[in-house]
Design an enzyme around this catalytic site. Sequence first.
Site, short mmCIF file in Angstrom:
data_model
loop_
_atom_site.label_atom_id
_atom_site.label_comp_id
_atom_site.label_asym_id
_atom_site.label_seq_id
_atom_site.Cartn_x
_atom_site.Cartn_y
_atom_site.Cartn_z
CG ASN A 20 13.98 20.93 -18.91
OD1 ASN A 20 14.95 20.86 -19.56
ND2 ASN A 20 12.78 20.61 -19.26
CE LYS B 138 15.22 18.62 -28.45
NZ LYS B 138 15.09 19.63 -28.05
CE LYS C 6 18.88 17.15 -24.99
NZ LYS C 6 18.40 18.47 -25.25
CG ASP D 9 19.10 20.39 -28.34
OD1 ASP D 9 20.09 21.21 -28.67
OD2 ASP D 9 18.60 20.34 -27.38
CD GLU E 209 16.86 22.29 -29.77
OE1 GLU E 209 16.73 22.61 -28.59
OE2 GLU E 209 16.26 21.39 -30.40
CD GLU F 139 17.07 24.87 -24.97
OE1 GLU F 139 17.50 24.60 -24.13
OE2 GLU F 139 16.67 24.31 -25.97
CG ASP G 146 10.83 27.83 -21.54
OD1 ASP G 146 9.98 28.56 -21.09
OD2 ASP G 146 11.52 26.78 -21.25
CG HIS H 156 13.58 24.71 -23.66
ND1 HIS H 156 13.39 25.24 -22.23
CD2 HIS H 156 14.40 23.65 -23.43
CE1 HIS H 156 14.00 24.49 -21.49
NE2 HIS H 156 14.63 23.60 -22.27
CD GLU I 262 11.91 20.63 -25.54
OE1 GLU I 262 12.64 20.10 -25.88
OE2 GLU I 262 11.94 21.61 -24.92
CB SER I 263 6.15 16.72 -25.44
OG SER I 263 5.61 15.56 -24.71
CE1 TYR I 264 13.27 17.90 -22.57
CE2 TYR I 264 11.43 19.37 -22.03
CZ TYR I 264 12.72 19.21 -22.37
OH TYR I 264 13.55 20.18 -22.79
#
Length: 397
Positions: free
Chosen positions: A53, A181, A183, A212, A238, A264, A291, A321, A340-342
């Site tokens: 992404n 994390k 924003k 971030d 970040e 990233e 990444d 990332h 990382e994980s979303y």
Amino acid sequence: MKILEIREAVASIASPIRNAYIDFSKMTVSVVAVVTDVIRDGKPVIGYGFNSNGRYAARGLLNERFLPRLREAKPDELINDAGDNLDLHKIWSVMMSNEKPGGHGERSVAVGVVDMAIWDAVSKIAGVPLYQHLAHTYGDGKADDSVFVYAAGGYYYSGKDDSQLRAEMRRYLDLGYSVVKMKIGGASLDEDMRRIESVLEVVGGGKHLGVDANGRFDLETAVAYAEAMKKYDLFWYEEAGDPLDYQLQAELAKAYPGAMATGEKLFSHQDARNLVRHGGMRPDRDWLQFDCVLSYGLVEYMRTLEAIADEGFSSRNCIPHGGHQLSLNIAAGLKLGGNESYPEVFKPFGGFADGIRVENGRVGLPDAPGIGFEQKTDLIKLMRSITETEPGANTVR
């Protein structure tokens, strides 16, 4: 053996969220399927790849430059000397033929998508999970049996208040994550500090929270945030400034004693080397987020690991990332610091194999050949459906 066909498609991962720089209302990804003549369980081996992404689908670059080069190559230009598998390094060289050095922009995404698909195919042909293949072929022979993961979220969107932000972070903790994390940089300093303090009430201290800024700040603003956040002892701060402003990063390191993370948006081993040489990054506390899918793929990522090692950094300094299964395999096979994980956005491209839970901030890997896409039902269903349609009609909106 040979590659029979390379299919390309575009999928939408649009979402009504934003960070400090962009919104994701029109975000897309490229998906590639590499079909080989190797038969396993009565079916041809197919390797799949997609980009992370934050970078849009690279359809034009794929179809105008990189895929035609592979299609036009002779079979022996793409396979290893033993003739029993594809050769990642040969394939990378074919894709990058007639490309000038430098210019590490969107072409790095196009190459990275294909590179992921080839690694998936290679490890499937070898009959082992990619993390095991990497450990035995390029590592110390033993993969990590689990990987640290953190939950990335905390985006801005219209109408989202502090109570909703806290509820989101509670959900991540309930899923088994120990670090989350959020924003910053998309609101005023005072508002962001209020948001941070709101989340700290939920997660139990700064060591459980990373922030971030997505490259939003100039030096003055970056330092102002650093001064305001020192007291929180955060997991990391970040990407405060522009990813290529190494002087800003170096000056920020003088003002901020806590851990920082960046990288990233750097797309080559040369850029990575410049960051660790000139960006004030500290091997004892800072994190590197390169990444591989956005930076020419795993072939180039291994060059990056060599480049940072020469400057005193370990693979354990790296938490990529992207939140995808390729980086998870790399983290286990080449012993990175995590992934990382979303959990709630960019579905179905993020996340892990079905049935594998996050426990105490760590996740295991499936014992299946390849990257493991077939063990994630919603993802493999989508990738198969959009790459098996007719050319010209293979765009999902």
